[in-house]
Scaffold this active site. Structure first.
Site, PDB file in Angstrom:
ATOM      1  N   ARG A  72      -9.605 -67.558   1.960  1.00  0.00           N
ATOM      2  CA  ARG A  72      -9.615 -66.438   1.021  1.00  0.00           C
ATOM      3  C   ARG A  72     -10.599 -66.739  -0.113  1.00  0.00           C
ATOM      4  O   ARG A  72     -10.763 -67.887  -0.519  1.00  0.00           O
ATOM      5  CB  ARG A  72      -8.209 -66.295   0.449  1.00  0.00           C
ATOM      6  CG  ARG A  72      -7.982 -65.168  -0.548  1.00  0.00           C
ATOM      7  CD  ARG A  72      -7.875 -63.854   0.129  1.00  0.00           C
ATOM      8  NE  ARG A  72      -7.293 -62.815  -0.727  1.00  0.00           N
ATOM      9  CZ  ARG A  72      -7.487 -61.519  -0.518  1.00  0.00           C
ATOM     10  NH1 ARG A  72      -8.233 -61.097   0.500  1.00  0.00           N
ATOM     11  NH2 ARG A  72      -6.914 -60.632  -1.290  1.00  0.00           N
TER      12      ARG A  72
ATOM     13  N   THR B 237     -11.870 -54.012   5.996  1.00  0.00           N
ATOM     14  CA  THR B 237     -11.267 -55.256   6.492  1.00  0.00           C
ATOM     15  C   THR B 237     -11.295 -55.118   8.008  1.00  0.00           C
ATOM     16  O   THR B 237     -11.454 -54.007   8.539  1.00  0.00           O
ATOM     17  CB  THR B 237      -9.823 -55.459   5.967  1.00  0.00           C
ATOM     18  OG1 THR B 237      -9.846 -55.636   4.554  1.00  0.00           O
ATOM     19  CG2 THR B 237      -9.104 -56.646   6.581  1.00  0.00           C
TER      20      THR B 237
ATOM     21  N   GLY C 241      -6.439 -52.339   6.731  1.00  0.00           N
ATOM     22  CA  GLY C 241      -5.744 -51.166   6.224  1.00  0.00           C
ATOM     23  C   GLY C 241      -5.140 -51.349   4.848  1.00  0.00           C
ATOM     24  O   GLY C 241      -4.233 -50.614   4.468  1.00  0.00           O
ATOM     25  N   GLY C 242      -5.625 -52.335   4.088  1.00  0.00           N
ATOM     26  CA  GLY C 242      -5.178 -52.500   2.711  1.00  0.00           C
ATOM     27  C   GLY C 242      -3.677 -52.671   2.634  1.00  0.00           C
ATOM     28  O   GLY C 242      -3.068 -53.419   3.393  1.00  0.00           O
TER      29      GLY C 242
ATOM     30  N   SER D  32      -3.186 -60.973  -1.111  1.00  0.00           N
ATOM     31  CA  SER D  32      -3.700 -60.172   0.004  1.00  0.00           C
ATOM     32  C   SER D  32      -2.551 -59.530   0.767  1.00  0.00           C
ATOM     33  O   SER D  32      -1.400 -59.966   0.670  1.00  0.00           O
ATOM     34  CB  SER D  32      -4.485 -61.095   0.947  1.00  0.00           C
ATOM     35  OG  SER D  32      -4.872 -60.408   2.108  1.00  0.00           O
ATOM     36  N   SER D  33      -2.881 -58.512   1.534  1.00  0.00           N
ATOM     37  CA  SER D  33      -1.906 -57.935   2.468  1.00  0.00           C
ATOM     38  C   SER D  33      -2.245 -58.297   3.909  1.00  0.00           C
ATOM     39  O   SER D  33      -1.537 -57.878   4.845  1.00  0.00           O
ATOM     40  CB  SER D  33      -1.897 -56.416   2.350  1.00  0.00           C
ATOM     41  OG  SER D  33      -1.524 -56.010   1.064  1.00  0.00           O
TER      42      SER D  33
ATOM     43  N   THR E 171     -12.283 -60.002   5.651  1.00  0.00           N
ATOM     44  CA  THR E 171     -12.527 -58.853   4.776  1.00  0.00           C
ATOM     45  C   THR E 171     -13.620 -59.081   3.762  1.00  0.00           C
ATOM     46  O   THR E 171     -13.927 -60.230   3.425  1.00  0.00           O
ATOM     47  CB  THR E 171     -11.221 -58.498   4.021  1.00  0.00           C
ATOM     48  OG1 THR E 171     -11.383 -57.292   3.294  1.00  0.00           O
ATOM     49  CG2 THR E 171     -10.808 -59.595   3.058  1.00  0.00           C
TER      50      THR E 171
ATOM     51  N   ASN F 263     -13.084 -56.556   1.404  1.00  0.00           N
ATOM     52  CA  ASN F 263     -12.257 -55.604   0.666  1.00  0.00           C
ATOM     53  C   ASN F 263     -12.691 -54.164   0.920  1.00  0.00           C
ATOM     54  O   ASN F 263     -12.523 -53.685   2.034  1.00  0.00           O
ATOM     55  CB  ASN F 263     -12.181 -55.933  -0.828  1.00  0.00           C
ATOM     56  CG  ASN F 263     -10.969 -55.297  -1.491  1.00  0.00           C
ATOM     57  OD1 ASN F 263      -9.998 -54.999  -0.825  1.00  0.00           O
ATOM     58  ND2 ASN F 263     -11.020 -55.084  -2.786  1.00  0.00           N
TER      59      ASN F 263
HETATM   60  N1  GLY Z   1      -8.625 -56.887   0.650  1.00  0.00           N
HETATM   61  C1  GLY Z   1      -7.492 -56.478   1.351  1.00  0.00           C
HETATM   62  C2  GLY Z   1      -6.446 -57.541   1.442  1.00  0.00           C
HETATM   63  O1  GLY Z   1      -6.776 -58.706   1.390  1.00  0.00           O
HETATM   64  O2  GLY Z   1      -5.288 -57.251   1.568  1.00  0.00           O
END
Ligand code: GLY
Length: 575
Positions: free
Chosen positions: A101, A374, A465-466, A445-446, A392, A394
Site C-alpha cells: 500500500r 482499482t 469498487g471503492g 483501504s477497502s 489501485t 484510487n
Molecule cells: N483506493 C481504494 C481502496 O483502497 O479502497
C-alpha cells in the site's frame, strides 16, 4: 530456476493441500489439471498465461499480470500506485499477505487538505501531485518475484515490456474512464503526452506505445527495488513531484518497504475464508458480517428477510470501519475484538427481524457517492498456488499527474485517509483518528482480495469498487458458498449498504419489485441505480477432480478475460 526443486516433491505437495479441507474432508485433493487467470484486461490475462506456459508459477504470473495491468489499464492501477497481494504458497501450505500500500510522505500533515476555514479542498486531495502517496507497487512486484517466484524479473516483466514497446490496445473502458479525467490530465504535460495524443481522448482500438514504462520496468528488472526507490530515478521522481507542488523527498522513496502481515481467517458454514487484515478494512468487515450471519439460518430465509439481515450486518460493519479501522502500524486496531463471535453476538442482539435500524441510532462517525477505479486479478497454477491481488491508483487515472520520462501516473490514495473526521471521501466513506493523515502512515483501504476454501473447492476472489468492494466480495462469497460458479458469482447483480448514507443501493435487477416493497416496509430506503459497479475476477479449483474455472465480470464485456491454460509440459512430467 530457483525453487524448481520443490516441484519434485509431490509428497510434500499433497501434505500441504490436505489442510485446505476446512469442512473436515480428508480426501487428497487432485492438483489443478489446468491453470487459470482472471483479470480485468485480456492483454494482462494473456501475459499471465504466457508466464505460466514457460514454467513460471502463479507468483511469476502475478508479476506479469500486475505489470501489464499497470500499462494497459492505467485508470485502475500502476507503478505509481499500490497493491494488496494475497498468496497461498502450496509447498508449505502458507497464506501470505503482502501489503504494498502507498504511504504518506514524511512532510504530510493531518490538516494538509483543509483550507483556512477548515474546509476540505477536494481538488488538492484528489488531483495533482499533493494527492499522491509514496507508491508501493514497484516494491511489491520485486518482493513477490524475489521471494515467491521462480523466474527472474526480466522474464516475468517481459510481456509488459514488450507491450509497452510494441504497442497495446486502448479499450472501451480506458476510453470511457478517460472521459471523466481528461481535464485534470490535461493539466500535467507528461500525463497528457501519455494519454491525450493531440489533446484528445484516444478511440477504443487505438494502438498505444509507452517506451518510458518499458524503461522503468527494465530498471526494476536490472536493479530490483533500488532501480525505482534510490538513485537517479528516485531523484527524478521526487524532484518532478516537488516542482509541480508536491511534498515528496528522495528519503520518502528510499524508506518505502512492503510489509508481510498475517491474514484474517474466518470459518463460516464449513468454509474457511482467508482475507486481508488492516490497513484494509475488508477482512474485519467481512468477519463481522459473516459472524453476525452465522447466528441465523439465512440460506433458508425468504430473499427479502435475507437481504434485510445482510444489510443490517453491513450497516454495523461499516459503522465500525468508520471508528476503529486504520493503519495498524499507527493505531491499535482491535481486530481480535471486532472479529470475535462474542462481539458479533452483541451486534446480532441489536438487529430487529422486522425493522431497519436507522444508522443515526448507531453512534459512529458523521457521510456521500463515487466514481471508482482499482483492479483485481486471480490466478491458480498447477501446483495449487493461488494469488488474489487488488491493486489501485484510487480514482480513475489516479491523480492524473505524471513525472516526465517515467511512463506512469501517480495515485491519489491520500484521499483514502480521513481528510477531516466525519467528512466523506470520494467513496462517501467517513473516518476518524484511526485513519487520520500522519507521516509514513498507510491510508485505510477497502480492497479485499480473499480466498474461500472448503467443500472440496478453493476460490480466489476480489473486485475494484471503492467502498462497495467489501459488500461485492461478500455477495460473491455467499454465491460461491451456495454452489454458484465463478462466472455466476462475478455476474450476480449487487446491492450495498455502508452505514452512511443510510440507503440500500442496488444495481438494476438485483432486487425484485416485491423485495423492494418488502424492504421498504421494514423501514429501508432503497435506490436502484442505472449504472453497474465493480469488475470481479474469480478463479476456482475443484479439488475433487482437478478442474479449474475462471470468471470475469460480464459488466465490462470484451475487456476483461477469464481463461484457463495448459499446464506446461515440464510441470506435467512431475505430476
Ligand atoms: N483506493 C481504494 C481502496 O483502497 O479502497
Amino acid at each position: 530456476m530457483k525453487q524448481f526443486g520443490r516441484w519434485l516433491l509431490p509428497g510434500l505437495l499433497s501434505l500441504a493441500f490436505s489442510v485446505f479441507a476446512a469442512d473436515g474432508g480428508s480426501a487428497q485433493p487432485v492438483l489443478p489439471k489446468r491453470v487459470a487467470v482472471a483479470s480485468a484486461n485480456s492483454q494482462a490475462t494473456d501475459a499471465g498465461l504466457e508466464i505460466l506456459a514457460v514454467g513460471g508459477n502463479a507468483f511469476d504470473a502475478a508479476v506479469a499480470v500486475s505489470a501489464t495491468l499497470g500499462l494497459v489499464e492505467p485508470e485502475s492501477s500502476g507503478l505509481g500506485g499500490g497493491a494488496f497481494m494475497l498468496l497461498h504458497v502450496a509447498h508449505d501450505n502458507r497464506d501470505v499477505f503482502i501489503d504494498a500500500r502507498e504511504k504518506a510522505p514524511a512532510a504530510a500533515t493531518r490538516d494538509m487538505y483543509l483550507d483556512a476555514q477548515g474546509n476540505p479542498n477536494r481538488d488538492l486531495a484528489v488531483n495533482g501531485p499533493l494527492a499522491a502517496g509514496i507508491p508501493g507497487m514497484p516494491a511489491g512486484l520485486v518482493h513477490l518475484a524475489s521471494k515467491y517466484g521462480r523466474l527472474p524479473l526480466s522474464r516475468s516483466l517481459a510481456p509488459a515490456i514488450r507491450l509497452a514497446n510494441e504497442g497495446w490496445i486502448f479499450s472501451s473502458k480506458n476510453e470511457s474512464m478517460l472521459g471523466f479525467r481528461k481535464d485534470v490530465l490535461a493539466r500535467s504535460p507528461a500525463a497528457a503526452k501519455l494519454f491525450l495524443p493531440g489533446g484528445e481522448v484516444p478511440k477504443a482500438g487505438t494502438r498505444m506505445r509507452n517506451p518510458d514504462y518499458a524503461r522503468t520496468l527494465q530498471l526494476l528488472a536490472k536493479q530490483g527495488a533500488d532501480g525505482f526507490y534510490r538513485g537517479a530515478f528516485a531523484r527524478k521522481l521526487a524532484s518532478g513531484v516537488r516542482k509541480a507542488g508536491g511534498i515528496w523527498s528522495e528519503a520518502d522513496l528510499a524508506d518505502y518497504q512492503v510489509v508481510e502481515r498475517e491474514p484474517i481467517r474466518i470459518t463460516h458454514r464449513g468454509f474457511q475464508l482467508v482475507t486481508v487484515p488492516p490497513p484494509s478494512s475488508g477482512g474485519v468487515a467481512l468477519a463481522e458480517i459473516l459472524n453476525i450471519l452465522s447466528g441465523y439460518e439465512y440460506p433458508a430465509m425468504s430473499r427479502t428477510d435475507r437481504i434485510h439481515l445482510i444489510t443490517e450486518a453491513m450497516r454495523r460493519a461499516y459503522r465500525d470501519r468508520s471508528i476503529y479501522l486504520g493503519d495498524p502500524d499507527f493505531f491499535k486496531v482491535p481486530v481480535d475484538l471486532l472479529t470475535s463471535p462474542d462481539y458479533a453476538a452483541g451486534l446480532r442482539a441489536s438487529i430487529s427481524p422486522t425493522h431497519a435500524t436507522p444508522s443515526v441510532l448507531l453512534p459512529g462517525v458523521g457521510e456521500g457517492s463515487e466514481r471508482v477505479e482499482t483492479t483485481h486479478y486471480s490466478i491458480v497454477d498447477s501446483e495449487g498456488n493461488l494469488v488474489a491481488t487488488t491493486q489501485t491508483v484510487n480514482l480513475p487515472y489516479g491523480n492524473a499527474f505524471a513525472v516526465a520520462g517515467t511512463g506512469f501516473l501517480l495515485n491519489n490514495e491520500m484521499d483514502d485517509f480521513s481528510v477531516k473526521p466525519g467528512v466523506p471521501n470520494a467513496f462517501g466513506l467517513v473516518g476518524d483518528d484511526a485513519n487520520a493523515i500522519a507521516p509514513g502512515k498507510r491510508p485505510l483501504s477497502s480492497m479485499t482480495p480473499s480466498f474461500l476454501m472448503g467443500h472440496n473447492k478453493v476460490s480466489a476472489i476480489g473486485t475494484p469498487g471503492g467502498s462497495r468492494i467489501i459488500t461485492m466480495v461478500l455477495l460473491g462469497l455467499l454465491e460461491l458458498m451456495d454452489g454458484g460458479s465463478a462466472q455466476a458469482a462475478t455476474d450476480l447483480p449487487r446491492y450495498h449498504h455502508q452505514y452512511l448514507p443510510d440507503v440500500i443501493s442496488a444495481e438494476t435487477g438485483a432486487l425484485s419489485a416485491v423485495e423492494i416493497q418488502g424492504l421498504q416496509a421494514k423501514g429501508h430506503v432503497v435506490t436502484v441505480e442505472s449504472r453497474t459497479w465493480g469488475n470481479m475476477q474469480i478463479v476456482t479449483w475443484d479439488q475433487g477432480n482437478g478442474s479449474v474455472e475462471a470468471g470475469s465480470d460480464g459488466r465490462w464485456q470484451g475487456v476483461g478475460k477469464a481463461a484457463t491454460g495448459d499446464v506446461p509440459a515440464e510441470a506435467a512430467i512431475f505430476r
